[in-house]
Write an enzyme that holds these catalytic residues in place. Sequence first.
Site, PDB file in Angstrom:
ATOM      1  N   ASP A 114       0.999  -1.485  -0.208  1.00 28.05           N
ATOM      2  CA  ASP A 114       0.295   0.011  -0.359  1.00 28.05           C
ATOM      3  C   ASP A 114       0.969   1.190  -0.219  1.00 28.05           C
ATOM      4  O   ASP A 114       0.320   2.431  -0.614  1.00 28.05           O
ATOM      5  CB  ASP A 114      -1.449  -0.153   1.337  1.00 28.05           C
ATOM      6  CG  ASP A 114      -1.984   1.210   1.375  1.00 28.05           C
ATOM      7  OD1 ASP A 114      -2.471   1.449   0.222  1.00 28.05           O
ATOM      8  OD2 ASP A 114      -1.992   1.882   2.209  1.00 28.05           O
ATOM      9  N   LEU A 172      -8.181   6.676   2.016  1.00 32.98           N
ATOM     10  CA  LEU A 172      -8.178   7.826   1.102  1.00 32.98           C
ATOM     11  C   LEU A 172      -6.747   7.732   0.536  1.00 32.98           C
ATOM     12  O   LEU A 172      -6.582   9.170  -0.736  1.00 32.98           O
ATOM     13  CB  LEU A 172      -7.868   9.143   1.584  1.00 32.98           C
ATOM     14  CG  LEU A 172      -9.550   9.270   1.922  1.00 32.98           C
ATOM     15  CD1 LEU A 172      -9.024  10.802   2.384  1.00 32.98           C
ATOM     16  CD2 LEU A 172     -10.821   8.788   1.096  1.00 32.98           C
ATOM     17  N   ARG A 173      -6.096   6.770   0.469  1.00 34.50           N
ATOM     18  CA  ARG A 173      -4.167   6.826  -0.559  1.00 34.50           C
ATOM     19  C   ARG A 173      -5.036   7.192  -2.342  1.00 34.50           C
ATOM     20  O   ARG A 173      -3.723   7.423  -2.816  1.00 34.50           O
ATOM     21  CB  ARG A 173      -3.316   6.127  -0.080  1.00 34.50           C
ATOM     22  CG  ARG A 173      -2.079   6.063   0.919  1.00 34.50           C
ATOM     23  CD  ARG A 173      -1.257   5.356   0.869  1.00 34.50           C
ATOM     24  NE  ARG A 173      -0.421   6.123   2.163  1.00 34.50           N
ATOM     25  CZ  ARG A 173      -0.424   4.614   2.978  1.00 34.50           C
ATOM     26  NH1 ARG A 173      -1.344   3.935   3.336  1.00 34.50           N
ATOM     27  NH2 ARG A 173       0.538   5.170   4.392  1.00 34.50           N
ATOM     28  N   GLY A 174      -5.690   5.848  -2.958  1.00 33.65           N
ATOM     29  CA  GLY A 174      -5.952   6.062  -3.568  1.00 33.65           C
ATOM     30  C   GLY A 174      -6.494   7.192  -4.481  1.00 33.65           C
ATOM     31  O   GLY A 174      -5.937   7.239  -5.887  1.00 33.65           O
TER      32      GLY A 174
END
Length: 380
Positions: free
Chosen positions: A230, A311-313
């Site tokens: 991730d 919310l990294r995506g």
Amino acid sequence: MKSFYMYQLSFLSRKFRSIAALKNTEQMTIEEVRPIFPFTAIVGQEEMKLSLILNVIDPKIGGVIIMGDRGTGKSTTIRALVDLLPEITVVSDDPFNSDPEDFESMSDFVREKFKNNEPILTKKKKIAMVDLPLGATEDRVCGTIDLEKALKEGIKAFEPGLLAQANRGILYIDEVNLLDDHLVDLLLDAAASGWNTVEREGISINHPARFILIGSGNPEEGELRPQLLDRFGLYAQIGTVKDPELRVKIVEQRVAFDESPIFFCKKYQTQQEKLMNLLVAARQRLSTVQINSELRIQISQVCAQLNIDGLRGDIVINRAAKALACFENRQQVTMKDILLVMPLCLSHRLRKDPLETTDSGEKVRETFYKVFAEDIPADV
């Protein structure tokens, strides 16, 4: 016997004179002594090359993990990136490559100079790419006591490790899926905070460690831990080229490089310089590129429908799309940009069955077309 030694001395004398002459006329560099395969000479594997280029333009994308079969040029392509890396301004006598204009990410050494109004000497240097060997120890990665100073001068001093060298640069891990768990934990801590904390024999030091994490590996040799996976902004999955004509071209390129590396590199020097200048200009324009609010909402809708954790995506898609628009010298992000980068940003973040491999991007594309259905232009 005497004549033999005289011959040896004569040979060495000629050898040294020829090397000195070469240094004076051509100004030998490391690259000339040990040439690197040119990035612009690499055939195919566009997804992998794009992922690397986007990270050079915007380091805050968060790096890339490249997984694929053995012998598909993963390491060659990543090492070829070195020649394209632009220059940055660093503090001359600082071992952590501190930015003289960014007070928040300076090392304590440079901050003290600022507080004491001491002169700050700077220099230009290329962004560094540091290799992290699989067998590296914790001391080698994080840093340790400088034994030479301890023995000679009787003082406790810090000897920087690989994380210090990689600050504001690239940290490359080949066969990243074989990395020891304790080193993975160290990298996760540094990648999350941007700082490396070392506690050794009465020494406590905290230094900046903000780097682009690039890893490569073969999925047959094991999967990555989800926590580490991730942390990579992009995921590029590559396979063995099937087209016979393309395979022949790749083989010919490699043979030509092995036979005469310096001559081969000079053939691509103009293309290399052109791409390098393009990357430098793209980095400078990055802050001017815009993405409208409607596209941002649709990006988040795709992430929500795919059940992406966190919310990294969303953040990475926005950054990668802007970097792509910037690379193509445009001021506005388009749907085509988003479609191109979205599978790279989300494939490794999808929830999947433990027995399944990482999605190739089809599921992401399907969801993209559902969300953007009404607004998709004919050329997307």
